[in-house]
Design an enzyme around this catalytic site. Structure first.
Site, PDB file in Angstrom:
ATOM      1  N   SER A  60      -9.368  -0.604   7.442  1.00  0.00           N
ATOM      2  CA  SER A  60      -8.866  -0.486   6.069  1.00  0.00           C
ATOM      3  C   SER A  60      -8.192  -1.722   5.505  1.00  0.00           C
ATOM      4  O   SER A  60      -7.896  -1.759   4.312  1.00  0.00           O
ATOM      5  CB  SER A  60      -7.910   0.694   5.950  1.00  0.00           C
ATOM      6  OG  SER A  60      -8.664   1.870   5.834  1.00  0.00           O
ATOM      7  N   SER A  95      -9.458   1.724   3.213  1.00  0.00           N
ATOM      8  CA  SER A  95      -8.630   2.450   2.279  1.00  0.00           C
ATOM      9  C   SER A  95      -7.635   1.579   1.508  1.00  0.00           C
ATOM     10  O   SER A  95      -7.141   2.007   0.472  1.00  0.00           O
ATOM     11  CB  SER A  95      -7.871   3.566   3.000  1.00  0.00           C
ATOM     12  OG  SER A  95      -7.008   3.030   3.981  1.00  0.00           O
ATOM     13  N   LYS A 115       0.858  -1.196   0.000  1.00  0.00           N
ATOM     14  CA  LYS A 115       0.000   0.000   0.000  1.00  0.00           C
ATOM     15  C   LYS A 115       0.889   1.239   0.000  1.00  0.00           C
ATOM     16  O   LYS A 115       1.896   1.291   0.718  1.00  0.00           O
ATOM     17  CB  LYS A 115      -0.887  -0.040   1.249  1.00  0.00           C
ATOM     18  CG  LYS A 115      -1.899   1.087   1.372  1.00  0.00           C
ATOM     19  CD  LYS A 115      -2.734   0.895   2.633  1.00  0.00           C
ATOM     20  CE  LYS A 115      -3.813   1.936   2.804  1.00  0.00           C
ATOM     21  NZ  LYS A 115      -4.598   1.731   4.046  1.00  0.00           N
TER      22      LYS A 115
HETATM   23  N1  GLN Z   1     -12.680   4.084   6.780  1.00  0.00           N
HETATM   24  C1  GLN Z   1     -11.963   4.458   7.966  1.00  0.00           C
HETATM   25  C2  GLN Z   1     -11.506   5.883   7.847  1.00  0.00           C
HETATM   26  O1  GLN Z   1     -11.771   6.490   6.864  1.00  0.00           O
HETATM   27  C3  GLN Z   1     -10.811   3.545   8.214  1.00  0.00           C
HETATM   28  C4  GLN Z   1      -9.634   3.847   7.403  1.00  0.00           C
HETATM   29  C5  GLN Z   1      -8.431   3.078   7.796  1.00  0.00           C
HETATM   30  O2  GLN Z   1      -8.520   2.073   8.490  1.00  0.00           O
HETATM   31  N2  GLN Z   1      -7.276   3.581   7.376  1.00  0.00           N
HETATM   32  O3  GLN Z   1     -10.898   6.438   8.710  1.00  0.00           O
END
Ligand code: GLN
Length: 454
Positions: free
Chosen positions: A135, A111, A36
């Site tokens: 994410s 994400s 990532k």
């Molecule tokens: N969807 C969550 C956020 O927007 C989690 C994102 C993540 O785990 N990086 O913060």
């Protein structure tokens, strides 16, 4: 986002040469992995899918990546994400969205959507994601693959670009629980460069040995919270979850109803805490230390340089989080919002602790309220997007390990649904063993893949 073909071929020939010389090879020798793009690697750019980091090249690799490459893994590319990890759909990226391999008109989740899509599409067997509030688990679920968020402190955060430091963890996304265990067994462990990494050799994750016997779940106790059957669920997805529970029961698991009394507050508490930490962490993108600086007339002041650089560099969602985070930390609102969220976080952790103390091996829930949604469907409504995380943020707030595994397919659209298992802190060895058996029980003929659809 970026493909390192030359680098990958070079590394592959080095490993071939090692093999030819009869030298010992690491447990991941020659295995292609994707990373990532909020995790630093000393080759290519590290962009966080943000204009703010345009042109940024990390001089070092994250500890987790270094440990994988030392074990022979080859980084073949960096994957798309929501900017700085903020989002649940992989649409908040300066490079545009990633598409779901099961249906190109749908999101892969976020994400870490790029990593999950790369694994589901068969590009790499293992990809790294980061999980702050879901994410790794949510995109793994929406792409029909396995994702594991380790216990907070299991894997070094050194080289992971910080979003919310008290929640962030690096973890694997792979086609199988076994591959996740292998990657974790290599990445785990204390790192002098991350003061929050923990030294717990007694809890180490071992690779899972091949076991060709038909798996069962005798003696395994799952706690299913009432939240799992909430009004927010897509009815067809809930049907897949309910059928999965029946199959697990038939394989010998005991499934108990439990309560997580504060679970309803998890999304709100998470977005207050994560945004607060993000507003502080993202202060470093000032146009001086990293990445891109706005072009300015010579007469511009320092203040103007900061303002223009940050205005141009950050996307709308990142700005929303910075504003929300700054607001909840403002004196006068700090007690009302930030401290209240911290109290909720404590209660949520206590709820999980009680479930484990009462004998549950894992808390079992859907990973998401529904299958992958169409591109754009939640983009204009941040609260709808945040509600996507209803099942994942609890384990993050409590620092617990959690795995998302494929539960089955929503038949009408042939889209995967994920099952989430949350385990006691440092209990990954048991979690992964149970998760492996769950996958075996639910998919005796193998986990379905998007390739079979075409
Ligand atoms: N969807 C969550 C956020 O927007 C989690 C994102 C993540 O785990 N990086 O913060």
């Amino acid at each position: 986002m970026s493909v390192f073909d030359e680098h990958a071929l070079e590394r592959a020939s080095e490993i071939d040469a090692q093999r030819a010389r009869g030298e010992p090879l690491g447990p991941l020798a020659g295995v292609p992995i994707a990373v990532k793009d909020n995790i630093c690697f000393d080759h290519g750019q590290t962009t966080c899918a943000s204009r703010a980091l345009e042109g940024y090249r990390s001089p070092f690799a994250a500890t987790a990546v270094r440990r994988l490459t030392d074990a022979g893994a080859i980084v073949v590319g960096k994957t798309n994400l929501d900017e700085f990890g903020m989002g649940s759909s992989c649409e908040h990226s300066v490079f545009g969205p990633t598409r779901n391999p099961w249906d190109h008109s749908r999101v892969p989740g976020g994400s870490s959507g790029g990593s999950a899509a790369a694994v589901a599409a068969g590009m790499v067997p293992i990809a790294l994601g980061s999980d702050t509030g879901g994410s790794i688990r949510q995109p793994a679920a929406l792409c029909g693959v396995v994702g594991v968020k380790p216990t907070y402190g299991r894997v070094s955060r050194y080289g992971l670009v910080a979003y919310a430091s008290s929640l962030d963890q690096i973890g694997p996304i792979a086609g199988s629980v076994e591959d996740c265990a292998l990657a974790l067994s290599v990445m785990q462990g204390v790192d002098p460069r991350d003061a929050t990494s923990a030294d717990r050799p007694a809890d180490a994750i071992e690779p899972i040995a091949d076991d060709h016997r038909a798996p069962d779940l005798k003696g395994v106790v799952f706690g299913v919270p009432s939240l799992a059957f909430g009004a927010h669920n897509d009815p067809e997805a809930e049907g897949v979850f309910a059928r999965a529970i029946e199959t697990l029961r038939a394989a010998g698991a005991e499934v108990r109803e439990i309560e997580l009394p504060h679970a309803d507050h998890a999304v709100a508490a998470y977005y207050v805490i994560a945004s607060a930490e993000a507003s502080s962490n993202l202060a470093r993108y000032d146009g001086v230390r990293y990445g891109r600086r706005a072009e300015l007339p010579k007469s511009a002041t320092l203040e103007e340089m900061y303002t223009r650089t940050r205005t141009e560099g950050f996307g709308a969602e990142v700005k929303r989080r910075i504003m929300l985070g700054t607001h909840v930390l403002t004196s006068g609102y700090y007690d009302a919002y930030y401290l209240t969220a911290l109290r909720a976080r404590r209660r949520i952790a206590e709820d999980y602790a009680s479930a484990f103390a009462a004998g549950c091996d894992a808390v079992l829930m859907p990973a998401t309220p529904g299958p992958a949604f169409p591109l754009g469907a939640k983009l204009t409504d941040p609260l709808m997007m945040y509600a996507e995380d209803v099942y994942t943020v609890g384990a993050s707030l409590a620092g617990l390990p959690a795995a998302a595994v494929p539960a089955g397919l929503v038949e009408s659209a042939r889209l995967p649904i994920g099952l989430q298992l949350v385990a006691p802190a440092w209990g990954e060895a048991r979690l992964l063993d149970v998760a492996r058996r769950v996958v075996g029980v639910l998919h005796p003929r193998g986990v379905p893949s998007p390739q079979a659809a075409t």
